[in-house]
Structures are given as C-alpha cells and as structure tokens.
Design a protein around this motif. Structure first.
Motif, PDB file in Angstrom:
ATOM      1  N   ASN A   1      45.283 -97.228 -72.310  1.00 16.76           N
ATOM      2  CA  ASN A   1      43.938 -97.456 -72.590  1.00 16.76           C
ATOM      3  C   ASN A   1      43.611 -96.168 -73.549  1.00 16.76           C
ATOM      4  OD1 ASN A   1      41.502 -97.833 -73.010  1.00 16.76           O
ATOM      5  ND2 ASN A   1      40.916 -98.190 -70.757  1.00 16.76           N
TER       6      ASN A   1
ATOM      7  N   THR B   1      47.276 -96.109 -84.121  1.00 16.01           N
ATOM      8  CA  THR B   1      46.196 -96.088 -84.625  1.00 16.01           C
ATOM      9  C   THR B   1      45.469 -95.043 -83.528  1.00 16.01           C
ATOM     10  OG1 THR B   1      45.131 -97.986 -83.220  1.00 16.01           O
ATOM     11  CG2 THR B   1      45.954 -98.093 -85.711  1.00 16.01           C
TER      12      THR B   1
ATOM     13  N   PRO C   1      37.698 -89.528 -72.950  1.00 13.66           N
ATOM     14  CA  PRO C   1      37.334 -90.839 -72.554  1.00 13.66           C
ATOM     15  C   PRO C   1      35.903 -90.162 -71.765  1.00 13.66           C
ATOM     16  CG  PRO C   1      39.025 -89.785 -71.130  1.00 13.66           C
ATOM     17  CD  PRO C   1      38.677 -88.874 -72.187  1.00 13.66           C
ATOM     18  N   SER C   2      35.403 -91.510 -71.199  1.00 14.39           N
ATOM     19  CA  SER C   2      34.177 -91.069 -70.236  1.00 14.39           C
ATOM     20  C   SER C   2      34.869 -90.313 -69.012  1.00 14.39           C
ATOM     21  CB  SER C   2      33.470 -92.401 -69.777  1.00 14.39           C
ATOM     22  OG  SER C   2      34.612 -93.413 -69.667  1.00 14.39           O
TER      23      SER C   2
ATOM     24  N   ARG D   1      34.063-102.553 -79.532  1.00 20.85           N
ATOM     25  CA  ARG D   1      32.898-102.308 -78.684  1.00 20.85           C
ATOM     26  C   ARG D   1      31.672-101.897 -79.104  1.00 20.85           C
ATOM     27  NH1 ARG D   1      34.155 -97.241 -74.675  1.00 20.85           N
ATOM     28  NH2 ARG D   1      33.487 -96.076 -76.591  1.00 20.85           N
TER      29      ARG D   1
ATOM     30  N   SER E   1      42.831-106.063 -79.430  1.00 23.96           N
ATOM     31  CA  SER E   1      42.797-105.032 -80.503  1.00 23.96           C
ATOM     32  C   SER E   1      42.172-103.824 -79.886  1.00 23.96           C
ATOM     33  CB  SER E   1      41.976-105.644 -81.747  1.00 23.96           C
ATOM     34  OG  SER E   1      41.060-106.386 -81.250  1.00 23.96           O
ATOM     35  N   SER E   2      41.429-103.894 -78.725  1.00 26.47           N
ATOM     36  CA  SER E   2      40.913-102.736 -78.133  1.00 26.47           C
ATOM     37  C   SER E   2      41.432-102.496 -76.561  1.00 26.47           C
ATOM     38  CB  SER E   2      39.540-102.717 -78.466  1.00 26.47           C
ATOM     39  OG  SER E   2      38.950-101.421 -77.766  1.00 26.47           O
TER      40      SER E   2
ATOM     41  N   GLY F   1      40.720-101.043 -73.962  1.00 24.74           N
ATOM     42  CA  GLY F   1      39.849-100.930 -72.975  1.00 24.74           C
ATOM     43  C   GLY F   1      39.170-102.378 -72.722  1.00 24.74           C
TER      44      GLY F   1
HETATM   45  P1  AMP Z   1      36.287 -94.642 -73.469  1.00 27.28           P
HETATM   46  O1  AMP Z   1      37.277 -93.322 -73.763  1.00 27.28           O
HETATM   47  O2  AMP Z   1      36.200 -94.718 -72.054  1.00 27.28           O
HETATM   48  O3  AMP Z   1      35.214 -94.408 -74.191  1.00 27.28           O
HETATM   49  O4  AMP Z   1      37.159 -95.763 -73.773  1.00 27.28           O
HETATM   50  C1  AMP Z   1      37.563 -95.675 -75.271  1.00 27.28           C
HETATM   51  C2  AMP Z   1      37.821 -97.076 -75.602  1.00 27.28           C
HETATM   52  O5  AMP Z   1      37.844 -97.181 -77.055  1.00 27.28           O
HETATM   53  C3  AMP Z   1      39.081 -97.586 -75.291  1.00 27.28           C
HETATM   54  O6  AMP Z   1      38.880 -98.093 -73.798  1.00 27.28           O
HETATM   55  C4  AMP Z   1      39.516 -98.819 -76.351  1.00 27.28           C
HETATM   56  O7  AMP Z   1      38.829-100.047 -76.003  1.00 27.28           O
HETATM   57  C5  AMP Z   1      38.809 -98.122 -77.653  1.00 27.28           C
HETATM   58  N1  AMP Z   1      39.709 -97.661 -78.417  1.00 27.28           N
HETATM   59  C6  AMP Z   1      40.254 -96.235 -78.483  1.00 27.28           C
HETATM   60  N2  AMP Z   1      40.947 -95.825 -79.419  1.00 27.28           N
HETATM   61  C7  AMP Z   1      41.395 -97.055 -79.860  1.00 27.28           C
HETATM   62  C8  AMP Z   1      42.552 -97.725 -80.927  1.00 27.28           C
HETATM   63  N3  AMP Z   1      43.158 -96.717 -81.441  1.00 27.28           N
HETATM   64  N4  AMP Z   1      42.491 -98.893 -80.857  1.00 27.28           N
HETATM   65  C9  AMP Z   1      41.579 -99.761 -80.516  1.00 27.28           C
HETATM   66  N5  AMP Z   1      40.550 -99.411 -79.498  1.00 27.28           N
HETATM   67  C10 AMP Z   1      40.443 -98.224 -79.316  1.00 27.28           C
END
Ligand code: AMP
Ligand code: MG
Length: 339
Positions: free
Chosen positions: A62, A117, A142-143, A195, A228-229, A231
């Motif tokens: 993630n 990415t 992250p959070s 998101r 694609s994401s 999380g």
């Molecule tokens: P958070 O750090 O808790 O805000 O969660 C970050 C979220 O952003 C991740 O769970 C992914 O869903 C999304 N995210 C971050 N980097 C990428 C990436 N390189 N490609 C796709 N989604 C990403």
C-alpha cells in the motif's frame, strides 16, 4: 518491538526543528496536515519507509504519498511530469491533491509499495510545510492511524494509536479538511480520480472536461483484484461499531429507525436533523464540508461510547460529499440500506 517514550509537543519553532532532525535521521514523526495527521519519514530512505509500515501495521503493498513544499521539486522524484499535472499544480497546489506520476530511481520501492509510480502532494498546512523544510528531504507520510482504524484529525487520535511506536507527535490544530487528499492519475487526455477528497470531480473539470471517477471509489473491490490504487482494496476507517448507511430522506430514515432499530442502536445524522425516536443520537455535521471535518472523530467517538451499532444518514454523493461517502462506505464495510 516498539519501546518509544512518545512525546507530544505543541507546534513551535523548536518542536518543528526537532521533528525535522528526527526525520532526517531516519525516525518517523506524527505531523499535522490540512487533510489528516500523517506519519512522516524520509521518503528517500527505505528503512524509514519500513518503519512507517511497521508502526501502522500496514500491508507493504500500500504505497506512501511523498510530500514536498514546492512543485518545482517534483523533477527530482519523477521521470515524467504530464502537462495536466502542471495545470493541476497551478490551480490546486499547495493543497489536498495527490498526483500519481512515474517515479525515478531516487524513490525506493519500499516507499512506492513496489509500484513504478509515486504519489506526490504539496501540503498547504503551515506546520506540515515547516517540518518538511526542516527535514530537508521529501517526506513520505500516510495517515497516522493504525491500519484499518479511522484516520486521525487531532494529535490525541495519533497518540491513542501510536503511543510507544514513534518518538514524537507534533500537535497542530484540528485538521482543516478532515479527510485524506484527492488521489488522481493521468491518462491520455484526462484525469482519473482514484480516491475522492476535498478537491472534487467538479473542481478538477477546471483543468480538463475529461474527469473519470474510478469504479473503486464507490464499489467494493475484492482482495484478489488488481487495482490502480492499492489502498482502495483494504477494509478501512473502521470503528469497532457496526456502521450501516441508510440512504434516503429524513422522513424515511425516521420511519426505518422506528420500525427496525433496537433500543440501544445509535443514530448518526446531520446537524439539524430532527429525530423522533428514543434512540441516542450523534451528529456529524450540517453540510459536506462540515461532515468531512467531523467524520473520523465521530467514528472514533462511537467506539469511546461503546456503541455496538449505528445507523448513519447517507451523505451527498457530489462535491466534497463524495469523499465523505467513500470513507463512510468503507467504515460501514459497504452496508447500505435504501429507504
Ligand atoms: P494514505 O497514505 O493513508 O493517505 O493512503 C495513501 C493512498 O494513496 C494509498 O492507499 C493508495 O490508495 C493511494 N496511492 C498512493 N500512491 C499511489 C500510487 N503510486 N499509485 C496508486 N495509488 C497510490
Ligand atoms: Mg490512511
């Protein structure tokens, strides 16, 4: 394994400097941002990113979002900057927008969750910006919640989840936005929202008419699907309470509670809603912007109050409301009843 004596310091020149030093030296720190509190570490250091995953108990596929203070710094971290990203940056940065771009070799796979990415964000919160500047490195954040629990919008939430796991939390104000950033990727001629956040699909049409909201935003994705994401596939933002969304008018909501709810079920409704049932009530804001600010702390309060089941009125599904709906859906494990 975690034996920090976690300090909580009010944001100040000194505490910001200390946070910056700790991050530069490979530690991770709880930091305020305008979206939610983050768990910040040196984005260029694989060991720091590993520490972030450990502290959160987060699956390591993630990806972490990388925070910088000026869009010009993006060239050092990515191999290509799409024209649409430049346009977005002009309009929305600094602010609650994360842009996915192809990473270069400086970003370790430990930070990008194994992807080629990287998500880049330029926060507007003054304390967040000062900490990144003091660190002198891009900050992966992250959070700052334990994986799966509601995101933190106050320093006390970070402390409750991270006590003993990190050396320092900087106590800024209540997060101004309250939900995580809008995450977007770029396609041939358009933008895909992975998101939703405070920057809404409607806002993004200022950059291009071709704005697509990814299917995963409001639909359940099973754990084996490649998304694609990453999380989006995890159960998220969940209080221990069983949350169920009731989608319909206030009148029908009242009727539903009257007929179907047990006496100790709670109502989670909008400010100003008149609830004509004996059940206990918790309010989560009058409009979408308000609801974004309050949602995560209300989800945490449900657990503090020992609530077993809460029926939540369904937020708007447009504008910032889409972000509130997306988070609430996950807190509710996608349980929605139309009334
Ligand atoms: P958070 O750090 O808790 O805000 O969660 C970050 C979220 O952003 C991740 O769970 C992914 O869903 C999304 N995210 C971050 N980097 C990428 C990436 N390189 N490609 C796709 N989604 C990403
Ligand atoms: Mg999170």
């Amino acid at each position: 394994m975690f034996n920090y004596h976690t300090k909580v310091l009010k944001a100040s020149k000194e505490s910001v400097k200390l946070a910056g030093e700790l991050i530069r030296n490979g530690e991770i720190v709880g930091i305020p941002t305008e979206t939610v509190y983050g768990l910040g570490g040196n984005a260029l250091d694989p060991a720091s990113s590993k520490k972030i995953y450990e502290a959160k108990g987060r699956p390591s596929d993630n990806p972490l979002i990388v925070h910088i203070t000026d869009f010009s710094q993006v060239d050092e971290l990515v191999s290509e900057v799409p024209d649409l990203a430049k346009k977005c940056a002009e309009i929305f940065c600094p602010g609650p927008l994360t842009m996915i771009m192809p990473k270069n070799d400086k970003i370790p796979y430990e930070t990008s969750g194994g992807l080629d990415t990287v998500g880049i964000r330029i926060p507007s919160d003054k304390t967040a910006r000062a900490i990144i500047q003091a660190a002198g490195v891009p900050v992966a954040a992250p959070s700052a919640n334990l994986s799966g629990s509601p995101s933190p919008t106050e320093a006390i939430h970070v402390y409750n989840d991270m006590n003993g796991r990190i050396p320092l939390i900087i106590d800024g104000e209540h997060s101004a936005v309250g939900v995580e950033s809008t995450v977007i990727s770029f396609e041939k001629n358009g933008i895909r929202i992975l998101r939703p956040g405070f920057i809404s699909p409607e806002d993004l049409t200022e950059v291009t008419q071709n704005v697509i909201v990814d299917d995963g935003v409001i639909h359940m994705i099973d754990n084996n699907t490649k998304v694609s994401s990453p999380g989006m596939k995890y159960r998220h933002y969940s209080p221990k309470a069983d949350v169920i969304i009731i989608d319909g008018s206030l009148e029908n909501y009242n009727k539903f509670i009257c007929e179907k709810a047990d006496v100790d079920d709670w109502c989670m409704v909008f400010d100003g809603d008149v609830i004509s049932v004996p059940n206990k009530v918790i309010y989560y804001g009058k409009n979408s912007t308000d609801q974004a600010v309050n949602l995560f702390s209300v989800l945490r309060q449900l657990d503090e109050l020992g609530v077993k089941r809460a029926y939540a009125r369904c937020p708007e599904k447009t504008g910032v409301g889409l972000a509130v709906y997306n988070r609430l859906l996950r807190a509710a494990a996608f349980q929605v009843i139309k009334v």
